[in-house]
Design an enzyme around this catalytic site. Structure first.
Site, PDB file in Angstrom:
ATOM      1  N   HIS A  73     -10.359   2.196  -1.647  1.00 40.01           N
ATOM      2  CA  HIS A  73     -10.603   1.643  -0.316  1.00 40.01           C
ATOM      3  C   HIS A  73     -11.355   0.325  -0.496  1.00 40.01           C
ATOM      4  O   HIS A  73     -12.494   0.173  -0.071  1.00 40.01           O
ATOM      5  CB  HIS A  73     -11.388   2.635   0.548  1.00 40.01           C
ATOM      6  CG  HIS A  73     -10.834   2.772   1.929  1.00 40.01           C
ATOM      7  ND1 HIS A  73     -11.563   2.542   3.057  1.00 40.01           N
ATOM      8  CD2 HIS A  73      -9.588   3.089   2.351  1.00 40.01           C
ATOM      9  CE1 HIS A  73     -10.811   2.722   4.131  1.00 40.01           C
ATOM     10  NE2 HIS A  73      -9.609   3.054   3.720  1.00 40.01           N
TER      11      HIS A  73
ATOM     12  N   HIS B  70       0.831  -1.206   0.000  1.00 39.21           N
ATOM     13  CA  HIS B  70       0.000   0.000   0.000  1.00 39.21           C
ATOM     14  C   HIS B  70       0.869   1.261   0.000  1.00 39.21           C
ATOM     15  O   HIS B  70       0.553   2.235  -0.671  1.00 39.21           O
ATOM     16  CB  HIS B  70      -0.911  -0.022   1.232  1.00 39.21           C
ATOM     17  CG  HIS B  70      -1.841   1.137   1.323  1.00 39.21           C
ATOM     18  ND1 HIS B  70      -3.144   1.089   0.882  1.00 39.21           N
ATOM     19  CD2 HIS B  70      -1.672   2.391   1.811  1.00 39.21           C
ATOM     20  CE1 HIS B  70      -3.728   2.258   1.083  1.00 39.21           C
ATOM     21  NE2 HIS B  70      -2.865   3.061   1.661  1.00 39.21           N
TER      22      HIS B  70
END
EC number: 6.3.5.3
Length: 997
Positions: A321, A245
């Site tokens: 997300h 990430h």
């Protein structure tokens, strides 16, 4: 357990209970449960001591509307008419935003200060059911329709008239620092990574081991008085910082790429540097050579920055997300939208004024009938939760959601894709210095602003770097608080304007560990005191405090002499600030908890020590063929089915939930036209109220094309976003002719696991090859059109794995584009305006039905995917720009999903007008003429008096195909034969009824 008094509000019997009607309808429609009438209520459990008369006054004045509500205090509504109930509460530690808002209202009412650390009002939702449902059915309604076991507690059965549950957190542990023995075997290293959810592979664990074995490191640690073994905090900080990430390890990997069709081979040293960053650098060099530079900041901050004019800069970011939204759709999406809001807020000095949100969502079919795996939510459940989360995140923050897209594909049923974007404007200079630059000096204070820290969001970065499986942690789910963040955003704007903030960043992935760790690279060090950080509740370990991603937090850089003034301003805005340390030039991230030494990490190792991944990619073109579909179809039926299909039908049921008018700057809205139904190709906003300068916002996403050709899928997505902006009146950037027209693009890649493994991921090489081709297309399109990437995101592990079954998303790329509009008064919309206007097809149709929505109706894929012909597209776009600049067009709509026939239908029902169309004979099948999705095409309408000027500009790139009719009917002829004739109302009804929500 604290003793609470309860306040309940329910709608009066004379009022229509819309929420109850929705529950009744959805339970019957989706769960096949007849609930009878449903009555809803809200319960506030208040543990703050108040005399009964004061409590009554507070409830009447702050919690209910006495015109529409019945109010109950210390007794709750019960009725024999409603023999069953469901009570939904928050689990301990889950954000109760409504409870916090009620508590602030109570403090205002009682004229007492708000205590950030004492939660004294808790909210519950209660549903009463007319039919006597058994516990099994009530549980199904509770867990499948109303709440989520990950974040909610449920009670159900027959209501006793009492509520005893208060979601208090009780953690008994004492803060302590543990060490982790990593001087162990490779098998033990992998076990440590797995059990602590570090998401680090063996090579990365070995790199950490080697760091702690280094004699210079050991000497430095001994001098500092910290253990030779890594602390738990250090391991966690490294894992968050090195997560996929945060570090984008696969996009920075060394890739060996082989084309098995022609034997070609090449080595790529970082997809990001080779294709994404390099394309923008080339474009920036072209503008600088021409004496212009509106590209101010790319890829080096929370959001990209471009110059609007001498006074303003535009800042924006789009990210995903996905993983949290698969576990808790509402919380995941809400956190996604408020999280991306903080990216412009924390760019450069910070404090951007937020202009808009945009959201692109990819779901499994809401009517999916297949088996669900353990832990897998139904696609409909995911969709409704995500939409509600975005609604609350945007509307409650006062930021308009101006456009987006929704894509349906069965492969998104395991893990949805939730793209959230936010754009804002900052002053170009603050205190005479560029606002987009971060300035930090040793001695500057580290100030945490906003929400408190809890267990929610721990392991968020590492969690999103993994596939979802049975080990996915509850602690990774966060619930955002848009009201808290709105106060924070307002406060930051004023603080920046007063010169009180020197730099800022958001607390996103990795929490404080990432925000401070990244800021510390500027002055080369930081000292952090964790004991000064306010907590939601006691009992967190030091490492949890440092890596928690609890929401609504910013890290501010403040000069020591300005701290007191900043704190006083924050109090006015009800924003909590905490002084938690200072920056140094030591070269280390030095973290303490009181006197305990928690972490002492070399910043160079922390940020540059992650090993480079090595990966293999192999491409082999799929063996596909074109299906044979007859041309004697009932084209009326085909068009109605297309208009009602999931990927074409109206998104009105979603759009109407979002406020796209707040702030009063929207010009081209999601739906327009005489009746407010016409879908638009891009949104247009004014930047301020003092001029007509604006921006256009569009999105391009075509994942199904990648089943045939990933390069053309990415190129087509880029072209789709470009032509959306061209359609509303945007102009392409050009270093020579339009130096002040900026474009700012976010690229978002979402792909399944692309790391080859012979058993677990045998097609990993092919999936990686597709990713390489998507990047090649990005580079080619961006450099050809001079449209730069300014920011972006990649999400690499979009797989859902349970019981040996893997559900992987199709490789997906989203291009989100913003372009400057010099004069919003010259923008146009998609709907036909005037009877008698001439209708043209601009651009060329080809035999390209591959992966089309038309083929999808027949269960076919095909082989001839639409191809982007760049030179032709550029020529057509420049002609469209000239025609719009001369105000020759009454309307313009791009041809995309469903092809020409769908575009004509949308133009017609948007304006309550019909069309008489004669298809030219292009030596193509009728199916292709009507439904091919060839790129770079538009349907435009032109007033008869403008015909000569328009045709002179367009030349052979526009084809007169018909005329706008007042008959409210779409009639399409081909070779002197009517092949399609439909009432506009019938088309509109089909289009509006496609998505049941």
């Amino acid at each position: 357990m604290q003793t609470a008094k309860h306040v309940q509000i329910v709608l009066k019997d004379s009022m229509r209970d819309v929420a109850g009607l929705h529950v009744q309808s959805d339970a019957k429609k989706f769960l096949h449960i007849d609930t009878g009438k449903v009555k809803t209520g809200k319960i506030y459990s208040i543990v703050h001591p108040m005399p009964d008369d004061i409590l009554l006054a507070f409830a009447r004045n702050s919690l209910c509307d006495c015109i529409i509500h019945d109010l109950y205090i210390d007794r709750l509504f019960t009725s024999e008419r409603f023999p069953a109930y469901i009570l939904i509460s928050k689990l301990p530690g889950v954000t109760d935003d409504e409870g916090v808002s009620a508590q602030k209202a109570m403090c205002d009412f009682l004229n007492i200060p708000f205590d950030y650390g004492a939660h004294v009002i808790f909210t519950h939702e209660i549903y009463y059911f007319e039919n006597p449902l058994n516990d099994e059915r009530l549980k199904t309604i509770a867990e499948e329709l109303l709440g989520n076991p990950l974040v909610n507690r449920f009670e159900y059965g027959k209501f006793s008239g009492q509520v005893t549950y208060i979601p208090e957190v009780h953690l008994e542990s004492q803060p302590q620092v543990q060490t982790i023995d990593i001087f162990v075997s490779d098998e033990e290293l992998q076990k440590i990574s797995r059990e602590r959810l570090l998401a680090l592979d063996l090579h990365e664990m070995q790199a950490i081991q080697a760091y702690y074995q280094n004699q210079l490191v050991q000497a430095a640690r001994e001098k500092h008085g910290i253990s030779q073994l890594p602390t738990d905090c250090e391991i966690e900080v490294i894992a968050q910082t090195w997560s996929e990430h945060c570090k984008h390890k696969e996009f920075n990997a060394t890739i060996t790429y082989k084309d098995l069709d022609n034997g070609a081979q090449k080595t790529i040293h970082s997809l990001f540097k080779t294709y994404i960053r390099r394309s923008t650098e080339i474009i920036r060099e072209r503008y600088e050579k021409a004496g212009h530079n509106w590209l101010l900041k790319i890829f080096s901050d929370n959001a990209g920055v471009v110059r609007v004019d001498d006074q303003r800069v535009f800042v924006w970011k789009v990210e995903t997300h996905n993983s949290p939204s698969a576990l808790d759709p509402y919380g995941g999406a809400l956190t996604g939208i408020v999280g991306v809001n903080r990216d412009p807020m924390g760019t450069g000095v910070g404090g951007a004024s937020l202009l808009f949100n945009t959201d692109v969502l990819c779901f499994g079919p809401p009517d999916y009938q297949g088996k669900l795996l353990p832990g897998q939510l139904h696609p409909r459940r995911i969709m409704t939760g995500v939409v509600k989360g975005i609604e609350d995140g945007g509307n409650k923050s006062g930021i308009p959601t101006v456009n987006g897209s929704v894509v349906f594909d069965e492969r998104y049923r395991g893990k949805p894709l939730v793209f959230c974007g936010t754009g804002g404007v900052m002053p170009a200079y603050v205190d005479g210095k560029p606002s987009w630059e971060k300035r930090i000096d040793p001695g500057d204070r580290i100030i945490m602003a906003g929400g408190r820290v809890g267990k929610d969001g721990i392991h968020g970065a590492t969690f999103s770097s993994q596939e979802i499986d049975e080990h996915s942690p509850r602690s990774a789910v966060q619930i955002g608080s848009p009201i808290t963040q709105k106060n924070l955003a307002d406060f930051m704007q004023v603080a920046v304007a007063r010169g009180l903030i020197k730099s800022s960043t958001d607390n996103g992935a990795g929490g404080l560990s990432s925000s401070i760790g990244e800021l510390a690279t500027i002055p080369k060090g930081a000292f952090v005191q964790l004991a000064n950080i306010p907590l939601k509740y006691a009992g967190l370990q030091p490492w949890e405090i440092f890596v928690s991603e609890s929401q609504e937090r910013m890290t501010l850089v403040v000069e020591p002499q300005k701290v007191e003034t900043l704190f006083a301003l924050a109090e006015d805005f009800e924003v909590e600030l905490s002084d938690i340390g200072y920056f140094t030039d030591s070269g280390f991230l030095d973290v303490r908890y009181g006197e305990q030494k928690v972490a002492y990490l070399d910043l160079i190792f922390l940020h540059d020590g992650v090993p480079t991944k090595r990966m293999e990619a192999e491409w082999k073109k799929p063996k596909l063929s074109e299906p044979i579909i007859k041309e004697s179809l009932d084209y009326n039926d085909v068009l109605l089915k297309l208009l009602g299909s999931l990927n074409i039908c109206s998104r009105e049921t979603i759009i109407r939930r979002y406020d796209h008018e707040v702030k009063g700057k929207s010009i081209v809205k999601p739906l327009m036209g005489q009746n407010g139904y016409a879908p638009q190709d891009a949104a247009v906003l004014r930047l301020d109220f003092d001029s007509y300068v604006g921006i256009a916002i569009s999105n391009g996403i075509l994942p199904r094309y990648g089943d045939i050709d990933p390069y053309q899928m990415a190129a087509g997505s880029f072209d789709e976003a470009v032509r959306g902006i061209i359609a509303v009146g945007g102009r392409l950037p050009d270093p020579q002719t339009d130096p002040d027209i900026f474009w700012s693009v976010n690229d978002n890649f979402c792909v399944p696991d692309s790391l080859y493994h012979p058993q677990n991921n045998p097609d990993g090489k092919l999936k990686l090859a597709k990713l390489v081709q998507m990047n090649e297309a990005l580079f080619d399109m961006a450099t050809f059109f001079n449209i730069p990437m300014t920011s972006g995101k990649d999400s690499m592990k979009n797989d859902f794995i349970k019981e040996g079954v893997k559900i992987s998303v199709p490789p997906t790329i989203l291009f989100s584009m913003v372009a400057k509009i010099p004069d919003v008064r010259k923008t146009i919309t998609t709907d036909f305006k005037h009877e008698g206007d001439l209708i043209y097809q601009v651009g060329h149709t080809y035999d390209e039905l591959g992966a089309s929505e038309f083929y999808h109706l027949f269960g076919e894929l095909g082989a001839n995917v639409p191809r982007v012909r760049k030179e032709q597209a550029l020529r057509i776009y420049r002609k469209m720009m000239e025609a719009i600049e001369q105000q020759l067009l009454s309307s313009a709509h791009d041809c995309s999903d469903g092809g020409l026939a769908v575009a004509l239908a949308e133009c017609a029902f948007g304006g309550n007008l019909g069309a008489l169309v004669e298809l030219p004979d292009f030596d193509l099948s009728l199916n292709a003429l009507l439904f091919a999705e060839s790129h770079s095409r538009f349907v435009v309408s032109v007033a008869p008096q403008n015909q000569p000027a328009f045709e002179k500009i367009m030349g052979d790139d526009a084809f007169l195909i018909g005329q706008v009719s007042g008959r409210q009917k779409l009639e399409i002829d081909h070779q002197n034969k009517t092949v399609l004739a439909l009432d506009v109302q019938a088309m509109l009804d089909a289009w509006r009824s496609g998505l049941v929500f």
